[in-house]
Design a protein around this motif. Structure first.
Motif, short mmCIF file in Angstrom:
data_model
loop_
_atom_site.label_atom_id
_atom_site.label_comp_id
_atom_site.label_asym_id
_atom_site.label_seq_id
_atom_site.Cartn_x
_atom_site.Cartn_y
_atom_site.Cartn_z
N VAL A 1 -78.21 -43.21 25.73
CA VAL A 1 -78.23 -43.89 24.43
C VAL A 1 -77.28 -43.17 23.48
CG1 VAL A 1 -79.66 -44.50 22.44
CG2 VAL A 1 -80.65 -44.59 24.73
N ASP A 2 -76.49 -43.95 22.71
CA ASP A 2 -75.72 -43.37 21.63
C ASP A 2 -75.58 -44.39 20.51
OD1 ASP A 2 -72.79 -44.60 21.69
OD2 ASP A 2 -73.36 -44.22 23.78
N PHE A 3 -75.32 -43.87 19.31
CA PHE A 3 -75.24 -44.72 18.12
C PHE A 3 -74.52 -43.96 17.02
CE2 PHE A 3 -79.31 -42.62 18.61
CZ PHE A 3 -79.41 -41.87 17.46
N ALA A 4 -74.02 -44.70 16.03
CA ALA A 4 -73.40 -44.08 14.87
C ALA A 4 -74.46 -43.31 14.10
CB ALA A 4 -72.77 -45.15 13.98
N TYR A 5 -74.09 -42.11 13.64
CA TYR A 5 -75.06 -41.23 12.98
C TYR A 5 -74.30 -40.36 11.98
CZ TYR A 5 -78.67 -37.59 12.61
OH TYR A 5 -79.61 -36.69 12.15
N SER A 6 -74.80 -40.29 10.76
CA SER A 6 -74.09 -39.54 9.73
C SER A 6 -74.72 -38.19 9.41
CB SER A 6 -73.99 -40.39 8.45
OG SER A 6 -75.29 -40.73 8.00
N GLY A 7 -75.69 -37.77 10.17
CA GLY A 7 -76.30 -36.46 9.97
C GLY A 7 -77.73 -36.59 9.53
N GLU B 1 -80.30 -28.29 10.75
CA GLU B 1 -80.91 -29.29 9.86
C GLU B 1 -81.42 -30.49 10.66
OE1 GLU B 1 -78.18 -30.30 6.76
OE2 GLU B 1 -78.25 -28.31 5.86
N MET B 2 -80.66 -30.88 11.67
CA MET B 2 -81.10 -31.97 12.54
C MET B 2 -82.37 -31.57 13.28
SD MET B 2 -79.02 -33.75 15.67
CE MET B 2 -79.47 -35.34 16.31
N THR B 3 -82.39 -30.34 13.79
CA THR B 3 -83.57 -29.84 14.50
C THR B 3 -84.80 -29.93 13.62
OG1 THR B 3 -82.21 -28.37 15.84
CG2 THR B 3 -84.56 -27.85 15.70
N THR C 1 -78.11 -35.39 22.15
CA THR C 1 -76.67 -35.26 22.06
C THR C 1 -76.21 -35.52 20.63
OG1 THR C 1 -76.38 -37.59 22.71
CG2 THR C 1 -76.31 -35.93 24.47
N ALA C 2 -75.14 -34.84 20.23
CA ALA C 2 -74.59 -35.02 18.89
C ALA C 2 -73.10 -34.71 18.93
CB ALA C 2 -75.28 -34.09 17.91
N ASN C 3 -72.33 -35.51 18.23
CA ASN C 3 -70.90 -35.29 18.08
C ASN C 3 -70.58 -35.51 16.61
OD1 ASN C 3 -68.09 -35.56 17.93
ND2 ASN C 3 -67.96 -36.37 20.02
N GLU C 4 -70.60 -34.41 15.86
CA GLU C 4 -70.41 -34.50 14.41
C GLU C 4 -69.03 -35.07 14.07
OE1 GLU C 4 -70.91 -31.80 10.37
OE2 GLU C 4 -71.29 -30.88 12.32
N ALA C 5 -68.00 -34.68 14.81
CA ALA C 5 -66.64 -35.15 14.52
C ALA C 5 -66.54 -36.67 14.66
CB ALA C 5 -65.63 -34.47 15.44
N LYS D 1 -69.18 -38.65 14.50
CA LYS D 1 -70.33 -39.21 13.78
C LYS D 1 -71.19 -40.07 14.72
CE LYS D 1 -69.20 -37.93 9.46
NZ LYS D 1 -69.17 -36.49 9.45
N GLU D 2 -71.55 -39.46 15.85
CA GLU D 2 -72.39 -40.12 16.84
C GLU D 2 -73.49 -39.18 17.28
OE1 GLU D 2 -69.30 -43.02 19.20
OE2 GLU D 2 -69.57 -40.99 19.95
N ALA D 3 -74.60 -39.77 17.66
CA ALA D 3 -75.71 -39.00 18.24
C ALA D 3 -76.39 -39.88 19.28
CB ALA D 3 -76.69 -38.56 17.15
#
Length: 99
Positions: free
Chosen positions: A6-12, A17-19, A41-45, A47-49
């Motif tokens: 699963v993945d989706f757009a995520y802005s933080g 802080e996510m934890t 999973t998270a990819n800040e650059a 903007k996906e999680a």
């Protein structure tokens, strides 16, 4: 055995802080029927999680996907990308998968 990806757009938030923000959700996910484990999973650059989930049966993976998609949409996430794969245990073990 089945993998749900699963993945989706995520802005933080991201990192620690996510934890902190997602700890209760992680505890809830841990109680899902058929779930063996989840990797967050998270990819800040980008903007996906999302996550990689390992289920012991396809029905529970499908049921959880429907539940999680509805939950994410309730959080305001419009597009949820997801795929379910069967796992080839023999080949995965050769490559040190924790299965």
């Amino acid at each position: 055995m089945f993998i749900l990806q699963v993945d989706f757009a995520y802005s933080g938030p991201w990192g620690e802080e996510m934890t902190e923000a997602m700890a209760d959700l992680a505890q809830d996910i841990a109680t899902e029927p058929g779930l063996v484990w989840k990797i967050w999973t998270a990819n800040e650059a980008a903007k996906e999680a999302g996550g990689i989930y390992y289920f012991d049966n396809q029905a529970d993976a499908e049921r959880y996907l429907a539940k999680h998609t509805a939950r994410l949409q309730g959080f305001g996430i419009g597009q949820v990308n997801a795929k379910i794969f069967s796992v080839n245990l023999s080949l995965s073990r050769i490559d040190r998968a924790p299965v």
